[in-house]
Design a protein around this motif. Structure first.
Motif, PDB file in Angstrom:
ATOM      1  N   PRO A  50      -9.321  29.814  -2.642  1.00  0.00           N
ATOM      2  CA  PRO A  50      -9.848  28.583  -3.263  1.00  0.00           C
ATOM      3  C   PRO A  50     -11.086  28.012  -2.581  1.00  0.00           C
ATOM      4  N   ARG A  56     -15.444  31.470 -11.035  1.00  0.00           N
ATOM      5  CA  ARG A  56     -14.542  30.698 -10.186  1.00  0.00           C
ATOM      6  C   ARG A  56     -13.185  31.370 -10.053  1.00  0.00           C
ATOM      7  N   GLN A  57     -12.660  31.880 -11.171  1.00  0.00           N
ATOM      8  CA  GLN A  57     -11.362  32.556 -11.117  1.00  0.00           C
ATOM      9  C   GLN A  57     -11.426  33.800 -10.240  1.00  0.00           C
ATOM     10  N   THR A  87     -20.985  32.227  -5.415  1.00  0.00           N
ATOM     11  CA  THR A  87     -21.272  33.212  -6.467  1.00  0.00           C
ATOM     12  C   THR A  87     -22.102  34.391  -5.965  1.00  0.00           C
ATOM     13  N   TYR A 132     -13.643  29.452  -1.597  1.00  0.00           N
ATOM     14  CA  TYR A 132     -14.845  30.249  -1.858  1.00  0.00           C
ATOM     15  C   TYR A 132     -15.297  30.158  -3.309  1.00  0.00           C
ATOM     16  N   GLU A 133     -14.791  29.176  -4.066  1.00  0.00           N
ATOM     17  CA  GLU A 133     -15.041  29.140  -5.505  1.00  0.00           C
ATOM     18  C   GLU A 133     -16.504  28.947  -5.881  1.00  0.00           C
ATOM     19  N   THR A 134     -17.348  28.507  -4.951  1.00  0.00           N
ATOM     20  CA  THR A 134     -18.765  28.304  -5.271  1.00  0.00           C
ATOM     21  C   THR A 134     -19.664  29.419  -4.725  1.00  0.00           C
ATOM     22  N   LEU A 183     -13.557  34.507  -7.790  1.00  0.00           N
ATOM     23  CA  LEU A 183     -13.706  34.128  -6.386  1.00  0.00           C
ATOM     24  C   LEU A 183     -12.389  33.620  -5.815  1.00  0.00           C
ATOM     25  N   ARG A 184     -11.675  32.828  -6.604  1.00  0.00           N
ATOM     26  CA  ARG A 184     -10.408  32.282  -6.123  1.00  0.00           C
ATOM     27  C   ARG A 184      -9.382  33.381  -5.888  1.00  0.00           C
ATOM     28  N   ASP A 228     -11.170  28.833 -17.069  1.00  0.00           N
ATOM     29  CA  ASP A 228     -10.327  28.632 -15.886  1.00  0.00           C
ATOM     30  C   ASP A 228      -8.985  28.014 -16.254  1.00  0.00           C
TER      31      ASP A 228
END
Length: 224
Positions: free
Chosen positions: A182, A173-174, A188, A184-186, A176-177, A92
């Motif tokens: 931002p 994470r990247q 998965t 929604y970064e978790t 999703l972002r 990241d």
């Protein structure tokens, strides 16, 4: 001559890398700590950086941030840190690849060659062609066997992020972002759903993907 900056505080590793890289025609600079690495990078503008995370003065992730502020060349992390969380943090921050110690020299050299091949601006190759489908980044169009593949806007965005980083590990994470934002970064589970949909539409054998590769616990990679 391709210039490689090796950043590691273990003299034996630096010596081994220097010998092997020079034997293959690379020019090598070496730094034992983060501040020296940033100084050498500013002076000599390397074509690729091999970076340990456990440095005596700065954490390697800080060095990545410092380099990424102005330097757009491949960064390969070479570290004894094995946890998925630490790998994701480094990716990241801007690393292009992650190799854990102990490592095989042949594998590391192959990753260096691959990273240097990929170090071409995405705009230089707006059409990406595989043996099974073609992605036209400019036209936002995917074709397979001469016919258009219908993708939803979200499916396209996921595919586009991966295709614009060929061979590079894109962290969960990247991804999703960049696709959802931002907040929604978790989430998965979003990625699992959309990657499954893309594989059904593009992969010749979806259960055994050839192009849209999962790196467990870390992210995804587009393999041409």
């Amino acid at each position: 001559m391709t210039r490689v900056l090796v950043v590691d505080d273990e003299p034996q590793i630096v010596r081994t890398l220097r010998i092997n890289l020079k034997a293959r025609g690379y020019q090598v600079d070496a730094a034992p700590d983060g501040r020296t690495a940033l100084d050498l990078a500013a002076r000599y503008h390397p074509d690729l950086v091999v970076l340990d995370l456990g440095l005596p003065d700065l954490d390697g992730v800080e060095v990545i941030h410092g380099l990424r502020g102005w330097l757009d060349v491949p960064i390969i992390v070479l570290s004894a840190r094995h946890s998925a969380a630490e790998k994701v943090t480094a990716l990241d921050a801007g690393a292009d690849d992650y190799v854990t110690k102990p490592f095989g020299m042949d594998e590391l050299l192959a990753r260096i060659r691959a990273a240097l091949r990929r170090a071409v601006p995405a705009w230089a190759a707006p059409v990406v062609t595989t043996a099974d489908f073609t992605v036209d980044l400019a036209a936002k169009r995917v074709t397979r066997d001469g016919a258009d593949v219908r993708l939803t806007p979200t499916e396209w965005h996921v595919l586009e992020v991966l295709v614009r980083n060929p061979g590079r590990l894109v962290s969960q994470r990247q991804l999703l972002r960049e696709v959802w934002g931002p907040s929604y970064e978790t989430e998965t589970n979003y990625l699992r759903v959309y990657m499954a949909q893309l594989r059904r539409k593009l992969e010749p054998d979806p259960p055994r993907p050839r192009y849209l590769i999962t790196e467990p616990g870390m992210g995804y990679r587009f393999a041409e």
